[in-house]
Write a protein that holds these residues in place. Sequence first.
Motif, PDB file in Angstrom:
ATOM      1  N   ARG A 143       0.882  -1.180   0.000  1.00 18.03           N
ATOM      2  CA  ARG A 143       0.000   0.000   0.000  1.00 18.03           C
ATOM      3  C   ARG A 143       0.908   1.215   0.000  1.00 18.03           C
ATOM      4  O   ARG A 143       1.646   1.472   0.940  1.00 18.03           O
ATOM      5  CB  ARG A 143      -0.905   0.001   1.227  1.00 18.03           C
ATOM      6  CG  ARG A 143      -1.856   1.208   1.205  1.00 18.03           C
ATOM      7  CD  ARG A 143      -2.947   1.103   2.237  1.00 18.03           C
ATOM      8  NE  ARG A 143      -3.810  -0.039   1.949  1.00 18.03           N
ATOM      9  CZ  ARG A 143      -4.478  -0.712   2.872  1.00 18.03           C
ATOM     10  NH1 ARG A 143      -4.403  -0.379   4.139  1.00 18.03           N
ATOM     11  NH2 ARG A 143      -5.239  -1.732   2.531  1.00 18.03           N
ATOM     12  N   GLY A 144       0.872   1.968  -1.079  1.00 17.59           N
ATOM     13  CA  GLY A 144       1.734   3.142  -1.187  1.00 17.59           C
ATOM     14  C   GLY A 144       3.186   2.740  -1.360  1.00 17.59           C
ATOM     15  O   GLY A 144       3.497   1.673  -1.872  1.00 17.59           O
ATOM     16  N   CYS A 145       4.062   3.608  -0.901  1.00 20.71           N
ATOM     17  CA  CYS A 145       5.501   3.392  -1.042  1.00 20.71           C
ATOM     18  C   CYS A 145       6.187   3.648   0.298  1.00 20.71           C
ATOM     19  O   CYS A 145       6.288   4.797   0.726  1.00 20.71           O
ATOM     20  CB  CYS A 145       6.050   4.341  -2.107  1.00 20.71           C
ATOM     21  SG  CYS A 145       7.822   4.230  -2.332  1.00 20.71           S
ATOM     22  N   ALA A 146       6.599   2.581   0.938  1.00 21.75           N
ATOM     23  CA  ALA A 146       7.339   2.669   2.199  1.00 21.75           C
ATOM     24  C   ALA A 146       6.586   3.459   3.269  1.00 21.75           C
ATOM     25  O   ALA A 146       7.174   4.208   4.032  1.00 21.75           O
ATOM     26  CB  ALA A 146       8.726   3.248   1.959  1.00 21.75           C
ATOM     27  N   ARG A 147       5.279   3.273   3.317  1.00 20.18           N
ATOM     28  CA  ARG A 147       4.472   3.944   4.331  1.00 20.18           C
ATOM     29  C   ARG A 147       4.655   3.276   5.690  1.00 20.18           C
ATOM     30  O   ARG A 147       4.812   2.053   5.760  1.00 20.18           O
ATOM     31  CB  ARG A 147       2.993   3.875   3.968  1.00 20.18           C
ATOM     32  CG  ARG A 147       2.593   4.708   2.789  1.00 20.18           C
ATOM     33  CD  ARG A 147       1.099   4.601   2.568  1.00 20.18           C
ATOM     34  NE  ARG A 147       0.681   5.296   1.366  1.00 20.18           N
ATOM     35  CZ  ARG A 147      -0.557   5.286   0.906  1.00 20.18           C
ATOM     36  NH1 ARG A 147      -1.507   4.609   1.540  1.00 20.18           N
ATOM     37  NH2 ARG A 147      -0.862   5.940  -0.193  1.00 20.18           N
ATOM     38  N   PRO A 148       4.603   4.045   6.777  1.00 20.94           N
ATOM     39  CA  PRO A 148       4.633   3.419   8.101  1.00 20.94           C
ATOM     40  C   PRO A 148       3.476   2.425   8.229  1.00 20.94           C
ATOM     41  O   PRO A 148       2.371   2.669   7.738  1.00 20.94           O
ATOM     42  CB  PRO A 148       4.439   4.590   9.064  1.00 20.94           C
ATOM     43  CG  PRO A 148       4.837   5.803   8.287  1.00 20.94           C
ATOM     44  CD  PRO A 148       4.511   5.500   6.847  1.00 20.94           C
ATOM     45  N   ASN A 149       3.747   1.311   8.873  1.00 20.23           N
ATOM     46  CA  ASN A 149       2.772   0.248   9.143  1.00 20.23           C
ATOM     47  C   ASN A 149       2.281  -0.495   7.907  1.00 20.23           C
ATOM     48  O   ASN A 149       1.357  -1.301   8.013  1.00 20.23           O
ATOM     49  CB  ASN A 149       1.578   0.788   9.940  1.00 20.23           C
ATOM     50  CG  ASN A 149       2.026   1.340  11.272  1.00 20.23           C
ATOM     51  OD1 ASN A 149       2.765   0.686  11.998  1.00 20.23           O
ATOM     52  ND2 ASN A 149       1.615   2.555  11.565  1.00 20.23           N
ATOM     53  N   TYR A 150       2.869  -0.246   6.739  1.00 20.07           N
ATOM     54  CA  TYR A 150       2.492  -0.973   5.528  1.00 20.07           C
ATOM     55  C   TYR A 150       3.749  -1.503   4.836  1.00 20.07           C
ATOM     56  O   TYR A 150       4.302  -0.853   3.941  1.00 20.07           O
ATOM     57  CB  TYR A 150       1.669  -0.098   4.584  1.00 20.07           C
ATOM     58  CG  TYR A 150       0.295   0.162   5.123  1.00 20.07           C
ATOM     59  CD1 TYR A 150      -0.673  -0.836   5.100  1.00 20.07           C
ATOM     60  CD2 TYR A 150      -0.017   1.388   5.689  1.00 20.07           C
ATOM     61  CE1 TYR A 150      -1.935  -0.616   5.634  1.00 20.07           C
ATOM     62  CE2 TYR A 150      -1.286   1.619   6.224  1.00 20.07           C
ATOM     63  CZ  TYR A 150      -2.231   0.613   6.180  1.00 20.07           C
ATOM     64  OH  TYR A 150      -3.481   0.835   6.713  1.00 20.07           O
ATOM     65  N   PRO A 151       4.211  -2.676   5.248  1.00 22.74           N
ATOM     66  CA  PRO A 151       5.425  -3.240   4.648  1.00 22.74           C
ATOM     67  C   PRO A 151       5.184  -3.690   3.211  1.00 22.74           C
ATOM     68  O   PRO A 151       4.039  -3.839   2.770  1.00 22.74           O
ATOM     69  CB  PRO A 151       5.705  -4.454   5.543  1.00 22.74           C
ATOM     70  CG  PRO A 151       4.357  -4.870   6.040  1.00 22.74           C
ATOM     71  CD  PRO A 151       3.597  -3.571   6.228  1.00 22.74           C
ATOM     72  N   GLY A 152       6.276  -3.906   2.505  1.00 17.81           N
ATOM     73  CA  GLY A 152       6.188  -4.517   1.186  1.00 17.81           C
ATOM     74  C   GLY A 152       5.830  -5.983   1.339  1.00 17.81           C
ATOM     75  O   GLY A 152       6.253  -6.647   2.295  1.00 17.81           O
ATOM     76  N   VAL A 153       5.037  -6.496   0.419  1.00 21.14           N
ATOM     77  CA  VAL A 153       4.603  -7.895   0.457  1.00 21.14           C
ATOM     78  C   VAL A 153       5.177  -8.607  -0.760  1.00 21.14           C
ATOM     79  O   VAL A 153       5.137  -8.074  -1.874  1.00 21.14           O
ATOM     80  CB  VAL A 153       3.057  -7.999   0.454  1.00 21.14           C
ATOM     81  CG1 VAL A 153       2.620  -9.456   0.557  1.00 21.14           C
ATOM     82  CG2 VAL A 153       2.455  -7.166   1.588  1.00 21.14           C
ATOM     83  N   GLY A 154       5.704  -9.793  -0.525  1.00 22.56           N
ATOM     84  CA  GLY A 154       6.297 -10.543  -1.616  1.00 22.56           C
ATOM     85  C   GLY A 154       5.918 -12.004  -1.568  1.00 22.56           C
ATOM     86  O   GLY A 154       5.247 -12.471  -0.639  1.00 22.56           O
ATOM     87  N   SER A 155       6.357 -12.729  -2.579  1.00 18.79           N
ATOM     88  CA  SER A 155       6.173 -14.171  -2.653  1.00 18.79           C
ATOM     89  C   SER A 155       7.415 -14.841  -2.090  1.00 18.79           C
ATOM     90  O   SER A 155       8.524 -14.546  -2.523  1.00 18.79           O
ATOM     91  CB  SER A 155       5.950 -14.608  -4.098  1.00 18.79           C
ATOM     92  OG  SER A 155       4.771 -14.015  -4.600  1.00 18.79           O
ATOM     93  N   GLY A 156       7.228 -15.723  -1.109  1.00 13.17           N
ATOM     94  CA  GLY A 156       8.342 -16.436  -0.495  1.00 13.17           C
ATOM     95  C   GLY A 156       8.825 -17.575  -1.380  1.00 13.17           C
ATOM     96  O   GLY A 156       8.049 -18.454  -1.750  1.00 13.17           O
TER      97      GLY A 156
END
Length: 169
Positions: A143-156
């Motif tokens: 959500r957004g770009c490097a916002r507090p409380n919103y980490p990047g999500v990826g595929s493990g």
Amino acid sequence: MAPPPHQQSAEVAQIVRHSGYRADTHAGDIAILKLKKPVVLDGRYVAVADLPPSTAGAPTGNVVVAGWGTTREGGSRSDSLQWVEIPMVTDAQCKTSYGASAIYPGMLCAGVLSTGGKADCANDTGGPVLKGRTLVGLHSWARGCARPNYPGVGSGVSHYRSWIDANIR
């Protein structure tokens, strides 16, 4: 036009997409790019990263994310590869940020929760999440770009290791 010194272009022969990919949820957001020729540097084949075993589970501690995406929300793509070291975020913390229904098995999260400011960003999709020389994930969304409380999500990668092994040749 030839690439600048110390850079190479690689032609993709085939893209193998995960059959479980869902654009609406980002579940199964992983693909294999099969190159026409191996990448060679100074006469040697280049091994970019190791892959974790399927039993590895989610990494902990800091990871490095990289890409040519924006460095701030609403910014322009970068002309040079950018990277940043950020902490992994637990599955529970990630579900608190995005809601439990948004985080599927095989997803992993990384970013600076308290202050934001460091994470993968727009146009970094598919970029690596590295723990040392091991490719532990691929950036998918945020959500957004490097916002507090919103980490990047990826595929493990460890979650998809059996699929990778079955489709890599």
